[in-house]
Design a protein around this motif. Structure first.
Motif, PDB file in Angstrom:
ATOM      1  N   ILE A  86      26.874 -41.149  77.146  1.00 36.73           N
ATOM      2  CA  ILE A  86      26.631 -39.791  77.609  1.00 36.73           C
ATOM      3  C   ILE A  86      26.203 -39.756  79.073  1.00 36.73           C
ATOM      4  O   ILE A  86      26.542 -38.826  79.808  1.00 36.73           O
ATOM      5  CB  ILE A  86      25.568 -39.097  76.712  1.00 36.73           C
ATOM      6  N   ILE A  87      25.501 -40.771  79.521  1.00 38.36           N
ATOM      7  CA  ILE A  87      25.040 -40.801  80.911  1.00 38.36           C
ATOM      8  C   ILE A  87      26.226 -40.954  81.856  1.00 38.36           C
ATOM      9  O   ILE A  87      26.237 -40.396  82.955  1.00 38.36           O
ATOM     10  CB  ILE A  87      24.015 -41.936  81.113  1.00 38.36           C
ATOM     11  N   PRO A  98      23.937 -48.787  72.513  1.00 35.24           N
ATOM     12  CA  PRO A  98      23.773 -49.921  73.436  1.00 35.24           C
ATOM     13  C   PRO A  98      23.172 -51.151  72.751  1.00 35.24           C
ATOM     14  O   PRO A  98      22.310 -51.028  71.877  1.00 35.24           O
ATOM     15  CB  PRO A  98      22.824 -49.378  74.503  1.00 35.24           C
ATOM     16  N   VAL A  99      23.632 -52.324  73.182  1.00 37.79           N
ATOM     17  CA  VAL A  99      23.161 -53.573  72.582  1.00 37.79           C
ATOM     18  C   VAL A  99      21.794 -53.967  73.124  1.00 37.79           C
ATOM     19  O   VAL A  99      20.931 -54.440  72.377  1.00 37.79           O
ATOM     20  CB  VAL A  99      24.181 -54.711  72.830  1.00 37.79           C
ATOM     21  N   LYS A 100      21.580 -53.753  74.421  1.00 35.73           N
ATOM     22  CA  LYS A 100      20.337 -54.195  75.054  1.00 35.73           C
ATOM     23  C   LYS A 100      19.249 -53.129  74.956  1.00 35.73           C
ATOM     24  O   LYS A 100      19.514 -51.935  75.052  1.00 35.73           O
ATOM     25  CB  LYS A 100      20.597 -54.535  76.519  1.00 35.73           C
ATOM     26  N   LYS A 101      18.005 -53.639  74.817  1.00 35.34           N
ATOM     27  CA  LYS A 101      16.861 -52.732  74.669  1.00 35.34           C
ATOM     28  C   LYS A 101      16.668 -51.855  75.897  1.00 35.34           C
ATOM     29  O   LYS A 101      16.377 -50.669  75.777  1.00 35.34           O
ATOM     30  CB  LYS A 101      15.583 -53.538  74.405  1.00 35.34           C
ATOM     31  N   ARG A 157      16.752 -46.522  78.398  1.00 38.46           N
ATOM     32  CA  ARG A 157      17.258 -45.620  79.433  1.00 38.46           C
ATOM     33  C   ARG A 157      17.863 -44.361  78.816  1.00 38.46           C
ATOM     34  O   ARG A 157      17.652 -43.250  79.308  1.00 38.46           O
ATOM     35  CB  ARG A 157      18.299 -46.355  80.270  1.00 38.46           C
ATOM     36  N   VAL A 158      18.599 -44.524  77.719  1.00 37.97           N
ATOM     37  CA  VAL A 158      19.201 -43.366  77.053  1.00 37.97           C
ATOM     38  C   VAL A 158      18.111 -42.475  76.458  1.00 37.97           C
ATOM     39  O   VAL A 158      18.194 -41.240  76.533  1.00 37.97           O
ATOM     40  CB  VAL A 158      20.185 -43.825  75.963  1.00 37.97           C
ATOM     41  N   ILE A 159      17.081 -43.082  75.872  1.00 38.92           N
ATOM     42  CA  ILE A 159      15.974 -42.295  75.317  1.00 38.92           C
ATOM     43  C   ILE A 159      15.326 -41.454  76.414  1.00 38.92           C
ATOM     44  O   ILE A 159      15.083 -40.245  76.245  1.00 38.92           O
ATOM     45  CB  ILE A 159      14.932 -43.208  74.644  1.00 38.92           C
ATOM     46  N   ILE A 172      15.057 -37.385  76.791  1.00 39.41           N
ATOM     47  CA  ILE A 172      13.756 -36.733  76.963  1.00 39.41           C
ATOM     48  C   ILE A 172      13.827 -35.741  78.124  1.00 39.41           C
ATOM     49  O   ILE A 172      13.331 -34.609  78.038  1.00 39.41           O
ATOM     50  CB  ILE A 172      12.642 -37.774  77.202  1.00 39.41           C
ATOM     51  N   ASP A 173      14.481 -36.178  79.210  1.00 39.61           N
ATOM     52  CA  ASP A 173      14.644 -35.278  80.360  1.00 39.61           C
ATOM     53  C   ASP A 173      15.531 -34.081  80.005  1.00 39.61           C
ATOM     54  O   ASP A 173      15.269 -32.952  80.438  1.00 39.61           O
ATOM     55  CB  ASP A 173      15.247 -36.044  81.533  1.00 39.61           C
ATOM     56  N   VAL A 174      16.589 -34.310  79.225  1.00 38.43           N
ATOM     57  CA  VAL A 174      17.448 -33.209  78.791  1.00 38.43           C
ATOM     58  C   VAL A 174      16.644 -32.222  77.949  1.00 38.43           C
ATOM     59  O   VAL A 174      16.746 -30.998  78.123  1.00 38.43           O
ATOM     60  CB  VAL A 174      18.660 -33.732  77.991  1.00 38.43           C
TER      61      VAL A 174
END
Length: 373
Positions: free
Chosen positions: A201-202, A278-281, A286-288, A292-294
């Motif tokens: 989405i980013i 995403p595979v990496k934490k 970053r997506v979370i 949150i900003d959205v």
């Protein structure tokens, strides 16, 4: 009463002195089958309430009553049955079926009957997807308009506006069907070749405010197509004497309300899916933070439905149990949003914020400030 749905007088040239005659006038406690208390109408027999809906030369029903009765009467009878009774009463009481109808009389009653029909088609246009409703509407309207060119033009405009609304909602439902079919096909492709078409989405929309705006456009469009009667029909109680048969005989006509609920669920699942993909934490974190900003931008805009959907997506089990991912997230902003949506005390914080947004909407000077979902 001022906040209830209203339509302007049918035509400025008509005598509208009795249009706003108040329903809550002083009457006896029991007047013609209607029961009042402190000049407020409390209840009445179905026939008396229908009679109270029908205008005559000296009377036009209060618009709040029109909306309330047209909304609630569908719990006891079909709209087409009510329309048939209204048409019959208008025809019989005003002797509209007589060949030599007095022109002065028709000039006094015609604008009021046309006003009632206009308000019905404005408040509950979906009732007229029933051919029986449309047939009765056309018959009564044409009978009134038969002797005057001005009335004929008004009737034509009424029917054109109604047909446009019904055509628009049919097109909207076709679009929804296509969206559902496309999403099903896309899910099949994702399962077979996920990496070939996958974009997070980013990448699609890097700016949280822009995404919040687009979500609000979708919310406004979908909310716009929900008829007020759908909220009543969605919660019709089953008839205790008729097994699974409901008091509202037909299958509930709540497709636009159901589509709005489906949209909420789809947005929640989108949020959860985007976070878990995403595979990496650090990428998940970053997506979370992005969502949150959205959510915060949705709150600032006044789009509480998308805000709630995003928070619901973050609180789903697959997301909430990502402890190591959440450890990398700055959660202060999320905690504030969760506090706003806290369900305790019957969503007290949410209701307070909603009242504030509603007040802002009433005094707004820009379109953005008017949003309150």
């Amino acid at each position: 009463q001022e906040r209830m749905p209203q339509t302007p007088p049918f035509a400025a040239t008509f005598d509208s002195s009795s249009y706003n005659r108040n329903l809550y006038q002083s009457k006896e406690d029991n007047y013609g089958g209607l029961y009042y208390h402190d000049n407020n109408l409390l209840s009445g027999s179905l026939e008396a309430l229908i009679q109270h809906l029908v205008p005559n030369v000296d009377y036009y029903p209060d618009r709040t009553y029109i909306f309330t009765f047209l909304l609630s009467s569908r719990l006891f009878m079909h709209p087409f049955e009510l329309m048939a009774k209204v048409c019959h009463l208008c025809t019989e009481q005003q002797r509209l079926s007589e060949p030599g109808l007095d022109e002065n009389r028709i000039r006094k009653i015609a604008p009021k009957i046309l006003q009632l029909l206009t308000e019905w088609t404005e408040m509950f246009p979906y009732d007229f997807r029933d051919e029986r409703m449309m047939r009765n509407l056309k018959e009564l309207a044409q009978r009134i308009a038969s002797g005057d060119e001005m009335y004929r033009k008004n009737v034509q405009q009424l029917l054109q506006n109604l047909i446009w609304k019904l055509t628009t909602v049919s097109q909207y439902e076709e679009v929804l069907a296509k969206i559902n079919a496309t999403s099903t096909d896309r899910l099949t492709v994702l399962k077979t070749k996920p990496q070939s078409i996958q974009r997070d989405i980013i990448t699609v929309c890097i700016d949280p405010y822009t995404l919040a705006q687009q979500l609000t456009h979708i919310e406004l469009e979908r909310l716009n197509y929900i008829g007020p009667e759908e909220f009543v029909q969605a919660f019709v109680q089953k008839d205790p004497l008729g097994n699974d048969k409901s008091c509202y005989g037909d299958r509930k006509k709540t497709r636009n309300l159901e589509a709005y609920v489906e949209w909420f669920n789809r947005l929640s699942y989108l949020v959860a899916t985007e976070i878990c993909t995403p595979v990496k934490k650090k990428h998940r974190a970053r997506v979370i933070e992005y969502f949150i900003d959205v959510a915060r931008e949705c709150f600032n805009i006044g789009n509480f439905n998308s805000l709630m959907a995003i928070i619901s997506g973050m609180n789903t089990s697959p997301v909430s149990r990502l402890k190591k991912t959440w450890a990398k997230v700055k959660t202060a902003k999320f905690d504030i949003l969760e506090h706003q949506m806290d369900p305790s005390s019957n969503f007290y914080n949410y209701r307070t914020a909603l009242r504030g947004a509603a007040q802002r909407s009433l005094t707004a000077h820009s379109n953005r400030e008017k949003v309150c979902l």
